[in-house]
Motif scaffolding. Structure first.
Motif, mmCIF file in Angstrom:
data_model
loop_
_atom_site.group_PDB
_atom_site.id
_atom_site.type_symbol
_atom_site.label_atom_id
_atom_site.label_comp_id
_atom_site.label_asym_id
_atom_site.label_seq_id
_atom_site.Cartn_x
_atom_site.Cartn_y
_atom_site.Cartn_z
ATOM 1 N N LYS A 147 -24.426 11.161 -2.101
ATOM 2 C CA LYS A 147 -24.013 10.762 -0.810
ATOM 3 C C LYS A 147 -23.783 9.146 -0.496
ATOM 4 C CE LYS A 147 -22.891 11.868 3.480
ATOM 5 N NZ LYS A 147 -21.709 12.609 3.893
ATOM 6 N N LEU A 148 -24.900 8.713 -1.099
ATOM 7 C CA LEU A 148 -25.199 7.025 -1.021
ATOM 8 C C LEU A 148 -24.052 6.335 -2.043
ATOM 9 C CD1 LEU A 148 -26.902 4.816 0.038
ATOM 10 C CD2 LEU A 148 -28.073 4.872 -2.356
ATOM 11 N N ILE A 149 -23.885 7.049 -3.238
ATOM 12 C CA ILE A 149 -22.683 6.620 -4.096
ATOM 13 C C ILE A 149 -21.613 6.675 -3.298
ATOM 14 C CG2 ILE A 149 -21.312 6.761 -6.080
ATOM 15 C CD1 ILE A 149 -24.457 7.407 -7.595
ATOM 16 N N ALA A 150 -21.045 7.878 -2.598
ATOM 17 C CA ALA A 150 -20.014 7.894 -2.061
ATOM 18 C C ALA A 150 -19.542 7.062 -0.749
ATOM 19 C CB ALA A 150 -19.668 9.450 -1.478
ATOM 20 N N LEU A 151 -20.766 6.964 -0.100
ATOM 21 C CA LEU A 151 -20.603 5.885 0.973
ATOM 22 C C LEU A 151 -20.227 4.552 0.467
ATOM 23 C CD1 LEU A 151 -23.393 7.296 3.411
ATOM 24 C CD2 LEU A 151 -20.826 7.561 3.697
ATOM 25 N N ASN A 152 -20.847 4.248 -0.524
ATOM 26 C CA ASN A 152 -20.623 2.895 -1.074
ATOM 27 C C ASN A 152 -19.269 2.622 -1.532
ATOM 28 O OD1 ASN A 152 -21.106 0.399 -2.156
ATOM 29 N ND2 ASN A 152 -22.039 1.024 -4.159
ATOM 30 N N TYR A 153 -18.801 3.649 -2.103
ATOM 31 C CA TYR A 153 -17.068 3.612 -2.580
ATOM 32 C C TYR A 153 -16.379 3.365 -1.428
ATOM 33 C CZ TYR A 153 -17.894 5.191 -7.217
ATOM 34 O OH TYR A 153 -18.441 5.528 -8.566
ATOM 35 N N VAL A 154 -16.805 4.248 -0.141
ATOM 36 C CA VAL A 154 -15.863 4.049 1.135
ATOM 37 C C VAL A 154 -16.039 2.693 1.589
ATOM 38 C CG1 VAL A 154 -15.479 4.742 3.367
ATOM 39 C CG2 VAL A 154 -16.033 6.554 1.607
ATOM 40 N N GLU A 155 -17.277 2.184 1.537
ATOM 41 C CA GLU A 155 -17.396 0.700 1.959
ATOM 42 C C GLU A 155 -16.744 -0.215 1.225
ATOM 43 O OE1 GLU A 155 -18.587 -1.955 4.916
ATOM 44 O OE2 GLU A 155 -18.989 0.307 4.796
ATOM 45 N N LYS A 156 -16.888 -0.259 0.076
ATOM 46 C CA LYS A 156 -16.053 -1.025 -0.848
ATOM 47 C C LYS A 156 -14.583 -1.090 -0.901
ATOM 48 C CE LYS A 156 -16.336 -2.304 -5.883
ATOM 49 N NZ LYS A 156 -16.561 -2.102 -7.104
ATOM 50 N N ALA A 157 -14.055 0.129 -0.315
ATOM 51 C CA ALA A 157 -12.637 0.286 -0.357
ATOM 52 C C ALA A 157 -12.150 -0.413 1.007
ATOM 53 C CB ALA A 157 -12.034 1.662 -0.306
ATOM 54 N N LYS A 158 -13.022 -0.160 2.104
ATOM 55 C CA LYS A 158 -12.846 -1.052 3.420
ATOM 56 C C LYS A 158 -12.929 -2.525 3.136
ATOM 57 C CE LYS A 158 -14.528 2.646 6.394
ATOM 58 N NZ LYS A 158 -15.521 3.018 7.432
ATOM 59 N N ARG A 159 -13.959 -2.980 2.505
ATOM 60 C CA ARG A 159 -14.120 -4.335 2.252
ATOM 61 C C ARG A 159 -12.697 -5.043 1.186
ATOM 62 N NH1 ARG A 159 -19.506 -5.216 -0.530
ATOM 63 N NH2 ARG A 159 -19.226 -3.157 -0.870
ATOM 64 N N LYS A 160 -12.243 -4.263 0.363
ATOM 65 C CA LYS A 160 -11.242 -4.556 -0.397
ATOM 66 C C LYS A 160 -9.872 -4.855 0.571
ATOM 67 C CE LYS A 160 -9.810 -4.237 -4.858
ATOM 68 N NZ LYS A 160 -10.014 -3.735 -6.436
ATOM 69 N N LYS A 161 -9.897 -3.796 1.384
ATOM 70 C CA LYS A 161 -8.647 -3.738 2.259
ATOM 71 C C LYS A 161 -8.753 -4.752 3.081
ATOM 72 C CE LYS A 161 -6.214 -0.664 5.070
ATOM 73 N NZ LYS A 161 -5.990 0.584 5.557
ATOM 74 N N LEU A 162 -9.999 -5.372 3.572
ATOM 75 C CA LEU A 162 -10.146 -6.398 4.480
ATOM 76 C C LEU A 162 -9.895 -7.792 3.942
ATOM 77 C CD1 LEU A 162 -12.974 -5.608 6.784
ATOM 78 C CD2 LEU A 162 -10.519 -5.676 7.451
ATOM 79 N N PHE A 163 -10.494 -7.943 2.735
ATOM 80 C CA PHE A 163 -10.274 -9.188 1.832
ATOM 81 C C PHE A 163 -9.664 -8.799 0.523
ATOM 82 C CE2 PHE A 163 -14.011 -9.409 4.757
ATOM 83 C CZ PHE A 163 -13.455 -10.391 5.386
ATOM 84 N N PRO A 164 -8.359 -8.917 0.316
ATOM 85 C CA PRO A 164 -7.871 -8.092 -1.028
ATOM 86 C C PRO A 164 -7.991 -9.225 -2.134
ATOM 87 C CG PRO A 164 -6.173 -8.743 0.489
ATOM 88 C CD PRO A 164 -7.491 -8.898 1.146
ATOM 89 N N PHE A 165 -8.136 -10.445 -1.891
ATOM 90 C CA PHE A 165 -8.303 -11.228 -3.311
ATOM 91 C C PHE A 165 -9.591 -11.656 -3.620
ATOM 92 C CE2 PHE A 165 -4.046 -12.123 -1.036
ATOM 93 C CZ PHE A 165 -3.437 -11.500 -2.076
ATOM 94 N N LYS A 166 -10.621 -11.211 -3.097
ATOM 95 C CA LYS A 166 -12.130 -11.506 -3.274
ATOM 96 C C LYS A 166 -12.490 -10.356 -4.341
ATOM 97 C CE LYS A 166 -16.541 -12.883 -0.953
ATOM 98 N NZ LYS A 166 -16.982 -12.556 0.282
#
Length: 119
Positions: free
Chosen positions: A98-117
């Motif tokens: 569950k922790l890994i899955a939530l980490n993937y979701v959080e990382k996708a959200k951050r990548k959507k907000l800041f696509p070039f970082k």
């Protein structure tokens, strides 16, 4: 200028290829993309009496929905709630999954907000 076929003890320099042109060529290899449109019934009488989409062959009808006593008991007792991370024990495998899955979701959200970082 050293190329790839030089000795492994010397630094080598690879020839850069245009990645978009390679992707464009690879996209057209399989032919044109086709989509299948399926007409599903919208009639409430049909949707409440037939199991729409359960027929696996083209020439067969959808099966009827049976009364509740024809189905196994576990179908009605099956829990559909998802467990929260706080409810799981930290030493269990489900906690870490569950922790890994939530980490993937959080990382996708951050990548959507800041696509070039880079993350």
């Amino acid at each position: 200028m050293l190329y790839r076929w030089t000795s492994i003890y010397r630094p080598c320099r690879y020839i850069s290829l245009s990645v978009p042109s390679l992707a464009k060529k690879a996209r057209n290899v399989g032919g044109p993309r086709t989509t299948i449109k399926v007409d599903l019934p919208r009639d409430p009488a049909v949707l409440t009496t037939k199991c729409v989409g359960a027929a696996i062959f083209k020439d067969t009808e959808d099966p009827d929905i049976l009364p509740d006593n024809h189905y196994p008991e576990w179908m009605w007792n099956h829990k559909l709630e998802f467990k929260k991370l706080e409810d799981l024990q930290p030493d269990s495998i489900h906690y870490w999954q569950k922790l890994i899955a939530l980490n993937y979701v959080e990382k996708a959200k951050r990548k959507k907000l800041f696509p070039f970082k880079s993350y």
